[in-house]
Design a protein around this motif. Structure first.
Motif, PDB file in Angstrom:
ATOM      1  N   THR A 211       5.372 -10.440  -6.130  1.00  0.00           N
ATOM      2  CA  THR A 211       6.328 -10.378  -7.229  1.00  0.00           C
ATOM      3  C   THR A 211       7.689 -10.085  -6.612  1.00  0.00           C
ATOM      4  OG1 THR A 211       4.631  -9.544  -8.719  1.00  0.00           O
ATOM      5  CG2 THR A 211       6.915  -9.198  -9.399  1.00  0.00           C
ATOM      6  N   LYS A 212       8.703 -10.832  -7.006  1.00  0.00           N
ATOM      7  CA  LYS A 212      10.046 -10.649  -6.427  1.00  0.00           C
ATOM      8  C   LYS A 212      10.635  -9.329  -6.922  1.00  0.00           C
ATOM      9  CE  LYS A 212      14.329 -12.050  -5.022  1.00  0.00           C
ATOM     10  NZ  LYS A 212      14.961 -13.304  -5.374  1.00  0.00           N
ATOM     11  N   LEU A 213      11.043  -8.515  -5.963  1.00  0.00           N
ATOM     12  CA  LEU A 213      11.568  -7.185  -6.281  1.00  0.00           C
ATOM     13  C   LEU A 213      13.083  -7.234  -6.468  1.00  0.00           C
ATOM     14  CD1 LEU A 213       9.501  -5.185  -3.617  1.00  0.00           C
ATOM     15  CD2 LEU A 213       9.005  -5.435  -6.065  1.00  0.00           C
ATOM     16  N   PRO A 214      13.644  -6.256  -7.173  1.00  0.00           N
ATOM     17  CA  PRO A 214      15.093  -6.249  -7.401  1.00  0.00           C
ATOM     18  C   PRO A 214      15.899  -6.201  -6.098  1.00  0.00           C
ATOM     19  CG  PRO A 214      14.012  -4.697  -8.873  1.00  0.00           C
ATOM     20  CD  PRO A 214      12.956  -5.179  -7.923  1.00  0.00           C
ATOM     21  N   ASP A 215      15.323  -5.661  -4.999  1.00  0.00           N
ATOM     22  CA  ASP A 215      16.068  -5.603  -3.729  1.00  0.00           C
ATOM     23  C   ASP A 215      16.016  -6.921  -2.965  1.00  0.00           C
ATOM     24  OD1 ASP A 215      13.545  -5.761  -2.606  1.00  0.00           O
ATOM     25  OD2 ASP A 215      13.658  -3.871  -1.511  1.00  0.00           O
ATOM     26  N   GLY A 216      15.390  -7.944  -3.558  1.00  0.00           N
ATOM     27  CA  GLY A 216      15.346  -9.256  -2.920  1.00  0.00           C
ATOM     28  C   GLY A 216      14.065  -9.500  -2.147  1.00  0.00           C
TER      29      GLY A 216
ATOM     30  N   HIS B  22       9.921  -9.010   3.556  1.00  0.00           N
ATOM     31  CA  HIS B  22      11.360  -9.283   3.448  1.00  0.00           C
ATOM     32  C   HIS B  22      11.763 -10.431   4.360  1.00  0.00           C
ATOM     33  CE1 HIS B  22      12.470  -5.854   0.877  1.00  0.00           C
ATOM     34  NE2 HIS B  22      11.430  -5.296   1.428  1.00  0.00           N
TER      35      HIS B  22
ATOM     36  N   THR C  92      14.136 -12.355 -10.001  1.00  0.00           N
ATOM     37  CA  THR C  92      13.573 -11.004  -9.941  1.00  0.00           C
ATOM     38  C   THR C  92      12.463 -10.887 -10.990  1.00  0.00           C
ATOM     39  OG1 THR C  92      15.677 -10.135  -9.200  1.00  0.00           O
ATOM     40  CG2 THR C  92      14.124  -8.542 -10.136  1.00  0.00           C
ATOM     41  N   GLY C  93      11.330 -10.369 -10.582  1.00  0.00           N
ATOM     42  CA  GLY C  93      10.173 -10.293 -11.483  1.00  0.00           C
ATOM     43  C   GLY C  93       9.332 -11.549 -11.459  1.00  0.00           C
TER      44      GLY C  93
END
Ligand SMILES: C[S@@+](CC[C@H](N)C(=O)[O-])C[C@H]1O[C@@H](n2cnc3c(N)ncnc32)[C@H](O)[C@@H]1O
Length: 241
Positions: A223-228, A241, A202-203
Motif C-alpha cells: 500500500t502506498k504510504l504518505p511518505d512515498g 523505498h 497514496t493509499g
C-alpha cells in the motif's frame, strides 16, 4: 445451459473453494468473464517441445476452464503463429492459473472507477477481469510486443471491453492514465520499480509476483504510504523505498 457456461461456473466455484477468503466481487468477475475467447490456442508440453493445441473441442474447453496456466508464447513465438510440429524454448507469455489470478485480484481490491495499470497483458483475460471490476474506461494494460497487445485488444473488444492496451515496457516510462489507484504486474519482478510507487496514489495498492519465473512465486502486496514508500507484505518484510 451451454457447455462453455457450465465450465465457466465450475471454474468460478473451484477458484472460490481453492482460496481461503475471496471477495464475492472477484468470484462474480470469474462468473461473468469467459476465458475461452482469450485462449483459442495454447501450447501443451510434449517432451522437449511445446506443441500447439487448437480447436474448439471438448478437450480444449476442459483445459481452458481448468485452474491451470496455459502457455501462449514460447521463445517469442505466439502459439497462433506456431507450426503444428511445435517449438522449443522458454515460455515467454501465458494465461496465468485462474486461482493465482483470483488471489492477486483479491489482494488488489479493485473498486468501480479505480484507475488500474496492468503490466503484462498476455492474453488479455486478466485485463478483462479488471475491466469487469473497475470499468474499462480506467484500465490501462501494457505488454512487450505488438503481437501480444494486438491479439489481446481484439479479444477484449470481442467480449465488450475497450481498455487502453499498449505496447510498452512496464519497467520503462509509465503510460498515460495515471496516477493509478491500483497497479498489478502479472510478470515476476525482482523488486517493485520506484516508478510504480511514484505512479501510485497514496493509499493505492500494488500487487506483483516476486521472483524470476513467469507469473509464479511469492506475491508482494504494497500500500502506498504518505511518505512515498510502500508498506505491506507477501514478498517483503517491511517498507520498500
Ligand atoms: C503471465 S503472462 C500474462 C498473463 C495475463 N495477465 C493474462 O491474463 O493472460 C505475463 C506477461 O508479462 C509480459 N511481460 C514480461 N515483462 C514485461 C515488461 N517488462 N513489460 C510489459 N510486459 C511484460 C509478458 O510478455 C507476458 O505476456
Amino acid at each position: 445451459m451451454t457447455a462453455e457456461l457450465e465450465a465457466r461456473i465450475e471454474l468460478a466455484q473451484a477458484v472460490e473453494r481453492g482460496a481461503s477468503v475471496l471477495s464475492s466481487r472477484v468470484v462474480e468477475a470469474f462468473l461473468n468473464v469467459p476465458r475461452h475467447p482469450f485462449v483459442p490456442a495454447f501450447y501443451r508440453r510434449d517432451g522437449a517441445k511445446y506443441v500447439p493445441t487448437r480447436g474448439h473441442n471438448d478437450a480444449w474447453l476442459r483445459a481452458v476452464y481448468a485452474d491451470d496456466v496455459l502457455v501462449t508464447e514460447v521463445g517469442g513465438v505466439h502459439v497462433e503463429d506456431a507450426p503444428d510440429c511445435g517449438v522449443t524454448g522458454v515460455a515467454t507469455s501465458s494465461s496465468t492459473a485462474p486461482g493465482l489470478m483470483a488471489e492477486m485480484l483479491d489482494a488488489l481490491d479493485v473498486r468501480p472507477a479505480d484507475r488500474v495499470w496492468e503490466i503484462g497483458t498476455g492474453t488479455g483475460y486478466n485485463a478483462a477481469l479488471l475491466c469487469h471490476l473497475a470499468g474499462a474506461a480506467t484500465v490501462t494494460t501494457v505488454d512487450r510486443t505488438a503481437r501480444l497487445v494486438d491479439a489481446a485488444q481484439g479479444r477484449l473488444h470481442e467480449v465488450g471491453f475497450a481498455p487502453a492496451v499498449l505496447r510498452a515496457d512496464g519497467a520503462g516510462t509509465p503510460p498515460a492514465g495515471g496516477p493509478f489507484d491500483r497497479i498489478i504486474a502479472t510478470c515476476a519482478v525482482r523488486r517493485v520499480p520506484t516508478a510504480w510507487l511514484e505512479q501510485c496514489v497514496t493509499g493505492g495498492v500494488i500487487v506483483a509476483p516476486i521472483g524470476n519465473a513467469l507469473g509464479g512465486g511469492a506475491v508482494v502486496h504494497l500500500t502506498k504510504l504518505p511518505d512515498g514508500g510502500g508498506g505491506g507484505g507477501g514478498g517483503g518484510d517491511g517498507p520498500i523505498h
